[in-house]
Scaffold this motif. Structure first.
Motif, short mmCIF file in Angstrom:
data_model
loop_
_atom_site.label_atom_id
_atom_site.label_comp_id
_atom_site.label_asym_id
_atom_site.label_seq_id
_atom_site.Cartn_x
_atom_site.Cartn_y
_atom_site.Cartn_z
N TRP A 81 0.86 -1.13 -0.03
CA TRP A 81 -0.13 -0.03 -0.05
C TRP A 81 0.90 1.19 -0.05
O TRP A 81 0.46 2.12 -0.79
CB TRP A 81 -1.03 0.04 1.35
CG TRP A 81 -2.07 -0.57 1.20
CD1 TRP A 81 -2.94 -1.00 -0.04
CD2 TRP A 81 -2.62 -1.92 1.95
NE1 TRP A 81 -4.11 -1.63 0.22
CE2 TRP A 81 -3.77 -2.38 1.57
CE3 TRP A 81 -2.17 -2.32 3.27
CZ2 TRP A 81 -4.56 -3.47 2.07
CZ3 TRP A 81 -3.00 -3.28 4.03
CH2 TRP A 81 -4.06 -3.72 3.33
N VAL A 142 -3.31 -4.73 -5.20
CA VAL A 142 -3.49 -3.57 -4.58
C VAL A 142 -4.95 -3.14 -4.71
O VAL A 142 -5.63 -2.75 -3.83
CB VAL A 142 -2.60 -2.43 -4.43
CG1 VAL A 142 -2.90 -1.21 -3.69
CG2 VAL A 142 -1.12 -3.04 -3.55
N GLY A 147 -8.26 -1.03 1.38
CA GLY A 147 -7.17 -0.20 1.97
C GLY A 147 -6.99 -0.48 3.37
O GLY A 147 -7.93 -1.23 4.02
#
Length: 182
Positions: A81, A142, A147
């Motif tokens: 991330w 990703v 997130g």
């Protein structure tokens, strides 16, 4: 943090720390009643510990809720991330952002590179500088994963009034300093 939330934490802290004891004789309960009558914010090391533990557990739960089918640890995902948010990140910058030693970051990156999720690229101007980038496979991964909870924590911290954030930083810094001495 709402007063109801803090009162709920206090109640759970009091009940868990005083199991089997008379509640009215508990120093925590007595201090809480005195503080409440005097309109003083209720703060004890036990309550602070409980709040910190809850925060840690929320972050851990967020990392564990990610599909384990990807075969990556929470630290590896966090590194992905960070690199996706800042392509060209240097290894030292990644280590600093993750609060780990650069050699630990390098070992973590070795594993991500072996899975073809990142690649390292030397800078033309200074070949000693290595920049990190996601591969197409890393970008796809990703994009498919929600997130990190650390992002929600950052957002919550950003929403705090500046004075509260300064006090929080000072307090956490003091606790970390005291812990590193022992």
């Amino acid at each position: 943090m709402t007063d109801d939330f803090v009162q709920n934490i206090i109640a759970r802290t009091v009940s868990s720390s005083q199991a089997g004891k008379s509640m009215s004789s508990s120093p925590i309960v007595r201090n809480a009643k005195i503080a409440e009558e005097a309109s003083i914010p209720i703060t004890t090391p036990e309550i602070a510990f409980g709040l910190i533990l809850r925060l840690v557990r929320l972050v851990e739960a967020g990392m564990q809720s990610i599909d384990p089918g990807h075969g990556l640890s929470g630290s590896q995902l966090w590194a992905l991330w960070l690199v996706s948010a800042q392509p060209g990140l240097r290894i030292g910058e990644l280590a600093e952002a993750m609060f780990i030693h650069p050699s630990t970051a390098s070992n973590l990156l070795d594993k991500l590179e072996a899975k073809d999720l990142i690649f390292r690229q030397r800078q033309c101007a200074d070949s000693r500088v290595i920049c990190l980038h996601l591969t197409a496979k890393g970008n796809a991964l990703v994009s498919a994963i929600p997130g990190p909870l650390q992002g929600r924590l950052r957002d919550a911290l950003l929403s705090l009034p500046r004075g509260e954030l300064i006090c929080l930083c000072k307090a956490i810094g003091n606790v970390l300093q005291k812990m590193s001495r022992g």
